[in-house]
Design a protein around this motif. Structure first.
Motif, short mmCIF file in Angstrom:
data_model
loop_
_atom_site.label_atom_id
_atom_site.label_comp_id
_atom_site.label_asym_id
_atom_site.label_seq_id
_atom_site.Cartn_x
_atom_site.Cartn_y
_atom_site.Cartn_z
N ASN A 66 -4.31 2.80 6.66
CA ASN A 66 -4.58 3.73 5.45
C ASN A 66 -5.58 4.50 4.57
N ILE A 67 -6.77 3.59 5.89
CA ILE A 67 -7.78 4.17 5.27
C ILE A 67 -7.95 5.91 5.02
N SER A 94 -3.97 -4.20 -3.20
CA SER A 94 -2.93 -4.98 -2.18
C SER A 94 -2.72 -5.29 -0.52
N ASP A 95 -4.17 -3.79 -0.17
CA ASP A 95 -3.71 -4.24 1.16
C ASP A 95 -5.32 -5.09 1.76
N LEU A 135 -4.11 -8.29 3.82
CA LEU A 135 -5.44 -9.07 5.35
C LEU A 135 -5.50 -10.40 4.68
N LEU A 136 -5.99 -10.88 3.09
CA LEU A 136 -6.80 -11.92 2.75
C LEU A 136 -5.50 -13.09 3.51
N VAL A 170 2.12 1.09 0.65
CA VAL A 170 2.55 -0.66 0.69
C VAL A 170 3.67 -0.89 0.79
N SER A 171 4.59 0.08 1.84
CA SER A 171 5.73 -0.50 2.25
C SER A 171 5.41 -0.76 3.39
N ARG A 172 4.70 0.12 4.39
CA ARG A 172 3.81 0.25 5.38
C ARG A 172 3.12 -1.92 5.76
N THR A 173 1.88 -1.66 4.45
CA THR A 173 1.96 -3.48 5.24
C THR A 173 2.93 -4.23 5.13
#
Length: 256
Positions: free
Chosen positions: A165-166, A205-206, A210-211, A97-100
């Motif tokens: 992250n996948i 959340s990812d 992205l959206l 989450v922090s990375r995104t």
């Protein structure tokens, strides 16, 4: 834990216990001779009552043993149900989450903040003034183009981060499923299920990020297109507006 005796052994034990209890049968001193000899008198009713008492006593002891076994089994099950899951995915999910979130915070030119968006649209996407110079119009157009390109680049960076992250999500999901299948109690199974839900929330959340980035890029493209259309209209109106016309003046071609 003491195991229950088989039926035959229990009956043998009952008989032995009854015989032991029946040994002190009635001893009646009989004066048959000057030597005061003792003679054993057997009482069948007393012997039967003694056997019945011994059997009841053994049955009570057997019931108590069964009760202790059930209580021990219940305590073991409670201990298993209260055992905590040895694996936690919280740190990994927080890192994803922090990375995104960091990618969203690094948005170029126009950040994901309402106040900054309002200021940028008022400054760069508003209706051009007829009195603005051609140089200012060109500068604003370049700024809008830069915003659009920055938004597209931000979208691609968020896409790359979400894709990265996948693999971590796949490995974490496999671990949690394995932990859930090998859970020894209700608490471990519940904790594994909760962590799977947390993993799903992180994936959502990812997807939301992205959206948001994709929608932002599309909005910037449309805003640039609308601003360019309005700027073209202003420039066309300025070109068609009658001016003062040509005014003759003296020209000097060479220095005298």
């Amino acid at each position: 834990m003491t195991r229950r005796m088989p039926t035959i052994s229990r009956m043998a034990s009952t008989s032995m216990l009854a015989l032991a209890l029946a040994l002190p049968v009635t001893l009646t001193p009989m004066l048959t001779s000057p030597a005061h000899a003792w003679r054993i008198v057997y009482d069948p009713r007393n012997h039967a009552e003694t056997l019945l008492t011994a059997a009841r006593t053994l049955e009570q002891i057997d019931n108590q043993v069964l009760q202790l076994e059930n209580e021990a089994r219940m305590l073991i099950n409670q201990a298993r149900n209260l055992a905590s899951l040895p694996h936690s995915s919280l740190q990994q999910l927080q890192q994803n989450v922090s990375r995104t979130q960091r990618l969203l915070d690094e948005a170029r030119n126009i950040a994901f903040e309402v106040q900054e968006v309002d200021q940028a649209f008022e400054r760069e996407y508003g209706t051009p003034d007829l009195s603005m110079s051609e140089q200012q119009l060109l500068t604003d157009a370049r700024t809008r183009w830069s915003n659009t390109m920055g938004g597209l680049q931000d979208t691609m960076r968020v896409q790359a981060g979400v894709t990265g992250n996948i693999e971590a999500q796949r490995a974490e999901m496999a671990t949690l499923v394995e932990q859930s299948q090998g859970a020894t109690g209700a608490l471990q199974a519940s904790q594994a299920g909760n962590q799977l839900l947390a993993l799903q929330s992180q994936q959502l959340s990812d997807l939301t990020a992205l959206l948001a980035a994709t929608g932002r890029a599309e909005a910037l493209v449309e805003a640039e297109r609308a601003a360019a259309a309005e700027q073209g209209r202003i420039q066309r109106q300025r070109f068609l507006t009658p001016g003062t016309g040509y005014q003759p003046s003296n020209a000097r071609m060479f220095n005298d």
